[in-house]
Write an enzyme that holds these catalytic residues in place. Sequence first.
Site, PDB file in Angstrom:
ATOM      1  N   HIS A   1       0.753  -0.995  -0.169  1.00  0.00           N
ATOM      2  CA  HIS A   1       0.106  -0.172  -0.322  1.00  0.00           C
ATOM      3  C   HIS A   1       1.034   1.544  -0.460  1.00  0.00           C
ATOM      4  O   HIS A   1       1.344   1.333   1.028  1.00  0.00           O
ATOM      5  CB  HIS A   1      -0.853   0.111   1.249  1.00  0.00           C
ATOM      6  CG  HIS A   1      -1.963   0.868   1.255  1.00  0.00           C
ATOM      7  ND1 HIS A   1      -3.286   0.608   1.346  1.00  0.00           N
ATOM      8  CD2 HIS A   1      -1.104   2.730   0.781  1.00  0.00           C
ATOM      9  CE1 HIS A   1      -3.954   2.079   1.069  1.00  0.00           C
ATOM     10  NE2 HIS A   1      -3.489   3.507   1.469  1.00  0.00           N
TER      11      HIS A   1
ATOM     12  N   LYS B   1      -9.428  -0.494  -5.669  1.00  0.00           N
ATOM     13  CA  LYS B   1      -8.891  -0.155  -4.884  1.00  0.00           C
ATOM     14  C   LYS B   1     -10.454   0.699  -4.222  1.00  0.00           C
ATOM     15  O   LYS B   1     -11.207   1.657  -5.552  1.00  0.00           O
ATOM     16  CB  LYS B   1      -8.373   1.244  -4.839  1.00  0.00           C
ATOM     17  CG  LYS B   1      -7.791   2.086  -3.075  1.00  0.00           C
ATOM     18  CD  LYS B   1      -7.437   0.999  -2.406  1.00  0.00           C
ATOM     19  CE  LYS B   1      -7.476   2.060  -0.024  1.00  0.00           C
ATOM     20  NZ  LYS B   1      -6.510   3.421  -0.416  1.00  0.00           N
TER      21      LYS B   1
ATOM     22  N   ARG C   1       2.339   9.292  -5.857  1.00  0.00           N
ATOM     23  CA  ARG C   1       1.796  10.512  -6.827  1.00  0.00           C
ATOM     24  C   ARG C   1       2.522  10.744  -7.934  1.00  0.00           C
ATOM     25  O   ARG C   1       2.692   9.285  -8.314  1.00  0.00           O
ATOM     26  CB  ARG C   1       2.505  11.561  -5.577  1.00  0.00           C
ATOM     27  CG  ARG C   1       2.619  11.931  -4.287  1.00  0.00           C
ATOM     28  CD  ARG C   1       0.718  11.908  -4.177  1.00  0.00           C
ATOM     29  NE  ARG C   1       0.716  11.505  -3.033  1.00  0.00           N
ATOM     30  CZ  ARG C   1      -0.277  11.539  -1.823  1.00  0.00           C
ATOM     31  NH1 ARG C   1      -1.581  11.143  -2.331  1.00  0.00           N
ATOM     32  NH2 ARG C   1      -0.440  11.178  -0.313  1.00  0.00           N
TER      33      ARG C   1
ATOM     34  N   HIS D   1      -4.748  -0.725   6.008  1.00  0.00           N
ATOM     35  CA  HIS D   1      -4.904  -0.034   7.246  1.00  0.00           C
ATOM     36  C   HIS D   1      -5.467   0.691   8.106  1.00  0.00           C
ATOM     37  O   HIS D   1      -6.157   1.379   8.964  1.00  0.00           O
ATOM     38  CB  HIS D   1      -4.191   1.915   6.238  1.00  0.00           C
ATOM     39  CG  HIS D   1      -5.266   2.387   5.276  1.00  0.00           C
ATOM     40  ND1 HIS D   1      -6.429   2.770   6.027  1.00  0.00           N
ATOM     41  CD2 HIS D   1      -5.127   3.131   4.444  1.00  0.00           C
ATOM     42  CE1 HIS D   1      -7.493   2.787   5.094  1.00  0.00           C
ATOM     43  NE2 HIS D   1      -6.645   3.400   3.869  1.00  0.00           N
TER      44      HIS D   1
ATOM     45  N   HIS E   1     -10.672   0.724   1.323  1.00  0.00           N
ATOM     46  CA  HIS E   1     -10.091   1.696   2.897  1.00  0.00           C
ATOM     47  C   HIS E   1     -11.613   1.440   3.375  1.00  0.00           C
ATOM     48  O   HIS E   1     -12.589   2.544   2.954  1.00  0.00           O
ATOM     49  CB  HIS E   1     -10.126   3.727   2.196  1.00  0.00           C
ATOM     50  CG  HIS E   1      -9.326   4.540   2.773  1.00  0.00           C
ATOM     51  ND1 HIS E   1      -9.302   4.906   2.777  1.00  0.00           N
ATOM     52  CD2 HIS E   1     -10.487   4.744   4.041  1.00  0.00           C
ATOM     53  CE1 HIS E   1      -8.819   6.096   4.181  1.00  0.00           C
ATOM     54  NE2 HIS E   1     -10.327   6.073   4.762  1.00  0.00           N
TER      55      HIS E   1
ATOM     56  N   ALA F   1      -4.172  14.866   5.029  1.00  0.00           N
ATOM     57  CA  ALA F   1      -4.157  13.754   5.700  1.00  0.00           C
ATOM     58  C   ALA F   1      -2.730  13.225   4.835  1.00  0.00           C
ATOM     59  O   ALA F   1      -2.948  13.123   3.982  1.00  0.00           O
ATOM     60  CB  ALA F   1      -5.072  12.932   5.417  1.00  0.00           C
TER      61      ALA F   1
ATOM     62  N   ASN G   1      -5.093   7.043  -6.377  1.00  0.00           N
ATOM     63  CA  ASN G   1      -5.810   8.030  -5.846  1.00  0.00           C
ATOM     64  C   ASN G   1      -5.386   9.071  -6.366  1.00  0.00           C
ATOM     65  O   ASN G   1      -4.868  10.700  -5.567  1.00  0.00           O
ATOM     66  CB  ASN G   1      -6.139   8.244  -4.762  1.00  0.00           C
ATOM     67  CG  ASN G   1      -5.615   8.463  -3.512  1.00  0.00           C
ATOM     68  OD1 ASN G   1      -4.114   8.042  -3.247  1.00  0.00           O
ATOM     69  ND2 ASN G   1      -5.256   8.583  -2.022  1.00  0.00           N
TER      70      ASN G   1
ATOM     71  N   ASP H   1       0.898   2.930   3.138  1.00  0.00           N
ATOM     72  CA  ASP H   1       0.533   3.886   3.047  1.00  0.00           C
ATOM     73  C   ASP H   1       1.209   5.252   3.284  1.00  0.00           C
ATOM     74  O   ASP H   1       0.946   6.293   3.518  1.00  0.00           O
ATOM     75  CB  ASP H   1      -0.786   3.902   3.810  1.00  0.00           C
ATOM     76  CG  ASP H   1      -2.003   4.775   3.924  1.00  0.00           C
ATOM     77  OD1 ASP H   1      -2.099   5.256   2.530  1.00  0.00           O
ATOM     78  OD2 ASP H   1      -2.533   4.864   4.384  1.00  0.00           O
TER      79      ASP H   1
ATOM     80  N   HIS I   1       1.716   5.528  -1.703  1.00  0.00           N
ATOM     81  CA  HIS I   1       1.418   6.223  -2.581  1.00  0.00           C
ATOM     82  C   HIS I   1       2.631   6.723  -3.253  1.00  0.00           C
ATOM     83  O   HIS I   1       3.219   7.753  -2.054  1.00  0.00           O
ATOM     84  CB  HIS I   1       0.360   7.574  -1.367  1.00  0.00           C
ATOM     85  CG  HIS I   1      -1.111   7.068  -1.061  1.00  0.00           C
ATOM     86  ND1 HIS I   1      -2.132   7.342  -1.570  1.00  0.00           N
ATOM     87  CD2 HIS I   1      -1.513   6.408  -0.588  1.00  0.00           C
ATOM     88  CE1 HIS I   1      -2.866   6.946  -1.565  1.00  0.00           C
ATOM     89  NE2 HIS I   1      -2.152   6.632   0.183  1.00  0.00           N
TER      90      HIS I   1
ATOM     91  N   HIS J   1       3.220  14.694   1.458  1.00  0.00           N
ATOM     92  CA  HIS J   1       2.912  15.673   1.051  1.00  0.00           C
ATOM     93  C   HIS J   1       4.192  16.754   0.914  1.00  0.00           C
ATOM     94  O   HIS J   1       5.130  16.531   2.358  1.00  0.00           O
ATOM     95  CB  HIS J   1       1.409  16.506   2.217  1.00  0.00           C
ATOM     96  CG  HIS J   1       0.091  15.431   1.414  1.00  0.00           C
ATOM     97  ND1 HIS J   1       0.039  15.540   0.867  1.00  0.00           N
ATOM     98  CD2 HIS J   1      -0.105  14.185   2.369  1.00  0.00           C
ATOM     99  CE1 HIS J   1      -1.352  14.152   0.593  1.00  0.00           C
ATOM    100  NE2 HIS J   1      -1.276  13.851   1.410  1.00  0.00           N
TER     101      HIS J   1
END
Lengths: 348, 348
Positions: free
Chosen positions: A14, A102, A18, A174, A139, A263, A42, A247, A16, A251
Site C-alpha cells: 500500500h 481499490k 504520486r 491500514h 479504505h 492527511a 488516487n 500507506d 502512494h 505531501h
Amino acid sequence: MPQTLTIRRPDDFHCHVRQGDMMRQVLPFSTDIFGRVLLMPNTDPAILTGAAAKRYLKEAYDIIGDLLVPSRAVLIPTIKITPRTTPATIRAAKSAGVSHAKLYPDGVTTNSEYGVTDMRSLADVYATMQEVEMALLLHGEMPGVFVLDRESLFLGEVLWLSDSFTELRITLEHITTLEAVDVVNQLPDNVGATITVHHLMLTLDDVIGDKLMPHHFCKPVAKTEDDRQALIAAATSGPSKFFLGTDSAPHDAATKECSAGAAGIFSAPNAMPLLAQLFEEEDSLDQLQDFASENGAHFYGLPLNDDTITLVRETEEQVTRWRGIEVFTGTRPMTWRHQTLEEERANV
Amino acid sequence: MPQTLTIRRPDDFHCHVRQGDMMRQVLPFSTDIFGRVLLMPNTDPAILTGAAAKRYLKEAYDIIGDLLVPSRAVLIPTIKITPRTTPATIRAAKSAGVSHAKLYPDGVTTNSEYGVTDMRSLADVYATMQEVEMALLLHGEMPGVFVLDRESLFLGEVLWLSDSFTELRITLEHITTLEAVDVVNQLPDNVGATITVHHLMLTLDDVIGDKLMPHHFCKPVAKTEDDRQALIAAATSGPSKFFLGTDSAPHDAATKECSAGAAGIFSAPNAMPLLAQLFEEEDSLDQLQDFASENGAHFYGLPLNDDTITLVRETEEQVTRWRGIEVFTGTRPMTWRHQTLEEERANV
C-alpha cells in the site's frame, strides 16, 4: 544485541508515490527497499481503467529506468472503483494486467471525491472481480459518522462482502482499531488486512494530545492505546493475514502546515528501520519477516522475494525531511537504519 | 424575523489577551463588547502574585486608555496557582484586589508548564481561598491520560474539591463533555461552569474529521455531537450555573499553521454574533442574556451591567482574519454582526 539485521526483502502492499516531480522525489525510496510496491490509484485524475493504469506504470518505470542504480522492484498497479465502474471495466483492466482494485467510500481521504456512496450497489463489480481473480482493497471508513467510529462502523460492509463473495480476495487497508483486528481474525482466509508503520507507533494523543501535529495526521486517524496494542499483537503474530502496507503518503510541507492540512504520512524511507525498532521492543524480531516479507505475498498468491535487505543499528543520521517533505521518524529516537550502498557492496 | 437584537451588556469570564503588541491588537475587541473581561494568568512569565497581577492590569488599562474611544470595561485579574503557591500568596493577592485564581494541571495547555501535579496537596491554599472569598478557576483536564478522557477523568477532582470546600466558589472552565454538564448540575450552587462559543459549535469532526484544522484546535479539544448537544442544553437553560467564558485565545497564524500547532481559538470579535446565531437556531434567543450577561455575574456575586449591546442581522462583511490572527467564524455563514459605532451613535 545484534548490530545488523538481514531479512527477506519486504513488500509494500500500500503506497502512494504520486505523480510527476513528486513521484521522482519519492519513488526511489520505495523501490530501493521493497521487492514489490503496490501503487494506489488516487492520483489526480484518478486511475480508473486498465489503460490508465498502464500509463501510470510506464511513468513510474521510466523514473526507475533513469536512476543510476537499477532497481529490480516490481510495481503493482491498481484501479480505483467508482460508482461508474462496471464488470466490463474490471475485465478490461484484468486483461491489461491489473490484479488489484481499490474502493474508497466517497470523501474519506485525499482525492477520494467521487468515491463509492453505496457499496452494495456494486455487487456485479465484486462478482466479476471474484471471477477474474482481482483483489478488492478497501479504505474501510464509513463516511458521515463521527471520525473515531468510521472504521468500526464500516466493518458491517466487510462482513457483507465476505459473506456475499466467499472467493473474493478482500484486503481491509491500514486498519487502526481493535475491532478491525478481531473481525479480520474471525473472517475466512480470503479476508486480510494491511497495517502501517505509523499506526503501530501513534495514538490520537500524538496527533492532538499536546500540540497539533500535521505530520502525524492521516486517514484513518490513529486511535487509542488499546487499539495500537491490538495492531501490534496482529503484526507480531507471525504467519497470519496481517501484512505490511505502509500507506506512505508524501505531501509538500506547505500542504500539511497550513490552515487545512492534508492527511497522509510519508514513511517509506524509515518504514523498515522503524518496524525493526518496534518489533525488537516487543521482543518479536523473529516475526518481522513474516509481517513485512511473507504474509502479504502468501495472501496474494505471489512468490516470495528471493533476496534480502540488511538494517544496521544506528542512532544518528536520521532522514527527517526530504526536499520539503517531512519523513516519519516515529515517536522516539530511531535505533536502526538501512545499510548504505557502500556497505552493501563491501559485504557482497 | 428580528433585524436587531439588544441585550444587557455581556461579560466574558475567561479570556486570553496576551501581552505587548498582541494585547494591543486583541484587547479592544473584548473591551468594546464585554462589560467585564476576566484575564487569564498564563502569560510568559505567568502571573503568580498580586503584585504581578496589578502590573498586568496596568499594562492592559494603559492600552485601553490609549484608545480613541474610551471603554468602560472592567478587567478582572487572576493569578496562576502553582505547586509553590501558599496561603500567604493568596492573602497578599486578595489584598492587592485579586478575586480569582486559576489552576492548570501541569502541561495540559498553552503555557501550563509548572502547573499543579498533585491537586490535593494544595488543600491549605484552597482553604485560604475559601476564607478570603477568592474563586477557584479550573482547567479541568487530567494530564497523562487519553486526550478525549482528560476532562471526564478530572471530574473526580471536582467532586473532591466540592466536598472538601463547601463554601469555595469553584468554576470548571470551558467544559466540553456531557459528563461535565451532569456533574456541575448535580453539585451544590458553589460549583459553576463556563462554556465557550466554539465548544457550542464544533465537534472533533471539525478538527480532524476532514482536513486537519489548526484554527479549530483548542484545549480541551472539542468532543462528540452528544457532548455538544449537552453543552447547548446547558447554555440555553436560562438562569443557571452555566455562563459565558469565551476562552478567546489569539495566536499568530504562523504559530498555528506549522509542524506543531498551538492550541487556542480567537473568538472574541465574533463571540456574541455567533452566540446569537446558535441561540436563534435553537429557538432560545430569550435565554442568551441569561447565559452571556447574567448567570456569571450572579455566580460571582457581581452587579449586572446596566447598559446594553445591539447586534444587527447581517450575512456579509465578516471579520475572518485580523492582522495575521485567524478569527473564529463558526462552521456556517454568520447571520449576525455587532452594531457599528456610527449605528450606535445614530440610535442614541
